[in-house]
Design a protein around this motif. Structure first.
Motif, PDB file in Angstrom:
ATOM      1  N   UNK A 142     -13.713 -52.429  40.036  1.00  0.00           N
ATOM      2  CA  UNK A 142     -14.976 -53.065  40.401  1.00  0.00           C
ATOM      3  C   UNK A 142     -15.877 -53.217  39.179  1.00  0.00           C
ATOM      4  N   UNK A 143     -15.985 -52.154  38.380  1.00  0.00           N
ATOM      5  CA  UNK A 143     -16.841 -52.196  37.190  1.00  0.00           C
ATOM      6  C   UNK A 143     -16.376 -53.271  36.208  1.00  0.00           C
ATOM      7  N   UNK A 144     -15.052 -53.369  36.027  1.00  0.00           N
ATOM      8  CA  UNK A 144     -14.517 -54.373  35.110  1.00  0.00           C
ATOM      9  C   UNK A 144     -14.782 -55.777  35.623  1.00  0.00           C
ATOM     10  N   UNK A 145     -14.613 -55.978  36.922  1.00  0.00           N
ATOM     11  CA  UNK A 145     -14.807 -57.305  37.494  1.00  0.00           C
ATOM     12  C   UNK A 145     -16.273 -57.726  37.450  1.00  0.00           C
ATOM     13  N   UNK A 185     -10.757 -40.667  31.105  1.00  0.00           N
ATOM     14  CA  UNK A 185     -11.698 -40.941  30.019  1.00  0.00           C
ATOM     15  C   UNK A 185     -12.586 -42.129  30.357  1.00  0.00           C
ATOM     16  N   UNK A 186     -12.028 -43.118  31.032  1.00  0.00           N
ATOM     17  CA  UNK A 186     -12.838 -44.271  31.455  1.00  0.00           C
ATOM     18  C   UNK A 186     -13.890 -43.846  32.474  1.00  0.00           C
ATOM     19  N   UNK A 187     -13.540 -42.871  33.300  1.00  0.00           N
ATOM     20  CA  UNK A 187     -14.504 -42.332  34.265  1.00  0.00           C
ATOM     21  C   UNK A 187     -15.690 -41.697  33.526  1.00  0.00           C
ATOM     22  N   UNK A 188     -15.406 -40.968  32.443  1.00  0.00           N
ATOM     23  CA  UNK A 188     -16.491 -40.399  31.642  1.00  0.00           C
ATOM     24  C   UNK A 188     -17.354 -41.506  31.045  1.00  0.00           C
ATOM     25  N   UNK A 189     -16.708 -42.558  30.552  1.00  0.00           N
ATOM     26  CA  UNK A 189     -17.459 -43.681  29.973  1.00  0.00           C
ATOM     27  C   UNK A 189     -18.389 -44.311  31.009  1.00  0.00           C
ATOM     28  N   UNK A 213     -19.345 -54.644  33.863  1.00  0.00           N
ATOM     29  CA  UNK A 213     -19.993 -53.444  33.341  1.00  0.00           C
ATOM     30  C   UNK A 213     -19.146 -52.722  32.299  1.00  0.00           C
ATOM     31  N   UNK A 214     -17.865 -53.068  32.217  1.00  0.00           N
ATOM     32  CA  UNK A 214     -16.995 -52.441  31.234  1.00  0.00           C
ATOM     33  C   UNK A 214     -15.919 -53.445  30.840  1.00  0.00           C
ATOM     34  N   UNK A 215     -15.088 -53.060  29.878  1.00  0.00           N
ATOM     35  CA  UNK A 215     -14.025 -53.939  29.405  1.00  0.00           C
ATOM     36  C   UNK A 215     -13.082 -54.310  30.538  1.00  0.00           C
ATOM     37  N   UNK A 216     -12.575 -55.525  30.476  1.00  0.00           N
ATOM     38  CA  UNK A 216     -11.625 -55.979  31.495  1.00  0.00           C
ATOM     39  C   UNK A 216     -10.269 -55.304  31.333  1.00  0.00           C
TER      40      UNK A 216
END
Length: 331
Positions: free
Chosen positions: A140-143, A160-164, A146-149
């Motif tokens: 969801x965040x990528x779409x 680690x992406x969860x921490x980001x 909010x973050x890299x695709x």
């Protein structure tokens, strides 16, 4: 145990004196107090012996544990969270994204490609709902931009992406993602190194594990700004990770960073692991996390390497484990 309940009741009611033995006994007998023992499988043997579950005269008791606890109480109800089969992930993802009102963000092709990627990450083993949820939130965040695709390709990177993602919303005095990763991994190992399962660590030990001179501020960052850690204990002198799987994978990443391919250190690791109470079942989650971290972070790692093979022999058949991504062979 009764004295602990008595003190907590005194704190809750604000009374100058603790309640009488007779009143406490009647409250427990008639289910006017619900006693909750959380994370009992992560408690030390000394603590468990002090609790003495079988001798507790409590008629409303909830126990949370990652292991089957031998209880002989006459009336009991066991509730187990369902796990998701590795080959049934699309059903959960469909339902979860629909419930979140986000299914419309994805075309069918995008949705099924994402499910295939998650299935490749976990292999045929069953996974917790938490892991699938973390992956769905990354989608969801990528779409939504909010973050890299580029989505995580393995479970350690998912953690680690969860921490980001937690760090993304911090606006003041923000730690760099890489610094956050290093701190979180160090503290995770402090929480697991004694018993190889998620537990609490003393705050002073957690601070000692971080670089000086601002270690206490950095610990506060993980606890208060990210809510990654929570303070526990009557004296509030200990802390633990809010999510056990996150702690296991971060500790696994810490060890892989530290030991790399040093066979002697890994042999010492397995010697300590085998000596743990209830091993290997009691520490299976951590062992599998270490295996995933090794395969993901050691260049050219494969299932037949010493570390993955030793863990596979202790936990399950190799066919039930996710396979390492094949590495290109140089001509």
């Amino acid at each position: 145990m009764r004295e602990t309940i008595r003190r907590q009741l005194q704190d809750l009611t604000g009374k100058a004196e603790p309640i009488s033995d007779e009143l406490l006994a009647n409250l427990l007998k008639h289910r006017r107090i619900l006693v909750i023992l959380d994370h009992i499988s992560e408690m030390s043997e000394a603590t468990r012996q002090q609790i003495q579950l079988e001798s507790l005269d409590i008629n409303a008791l909830v126990i949370t544990s990652r292991l089957e606890e031998p209880l002989n109480r006459t009336t009991q109800c066991r509730i187990k969270p369902l796990r998701i089969a590795g080959n049934r992930l699309s059903s959960f993802m469909e339902a979860y994204l629909t419930q979140r009102g986000k299914r419309g963000l994805f075309t069918d092709k995008e949705f099924f490609n994402a499910c295939i990627q998650l299935s490749d990450m976990v292999g045929t083993r069953d996974i917790t709902v938490l892991l699938a949820k973390l992956y769905a939130e990354q989608l969801i965040s990528a779409k939504e931009g909010y973050q890299s695709a580029d989505l995580p390709e393995n479970i350690p990177d998912l953690m680690l992406s969860y921490l980001n993602e937690l760090n993304r919303d911090v606006t003041e005095d923000k730690l760099a993602d890489r610094t956050l990763h290093q701190d979180a991994k160090a503290i995770a190992w402090e929480c697991l190194k004694e018993r190889y399962r998620p537990a609490s660590a003393h705050i002073k030990d957690a601070i000692a594990a971080l670089p000086a001179p601002d270690a206490d501020q950095r610990l506060h960052y993980l606890e208060s700004k990210l809510r990654l850690l929570q303070t526990v204990g009557v004296a509030k002198e200990n802390l633990r990770f809010a999510l056990d799987p996150v702690a296991e994978y971060l500790a696994g990443l810490y060890l892989v960073d530290l030991y790399k391919t040093d066979s002697q250190q890994w042999q010492d690791f397995f010697k300590t692991a085998d000596a743990q109470s209830g091993a290997p079942d009691a520490i299976k989650g951590f062992l599998l996390a270490v295996r995933d971290c090794y395969l993901a972070k050691i260049p050219g790692a494969k299932d037949s390497d010493f570390v993955p093979k030793e863990i596979g022999d202790r936990t399950m058949t190799q066919s039930a484990l996710p396979q390492a991504v094949a590495q290109p062979v140089s001509p």
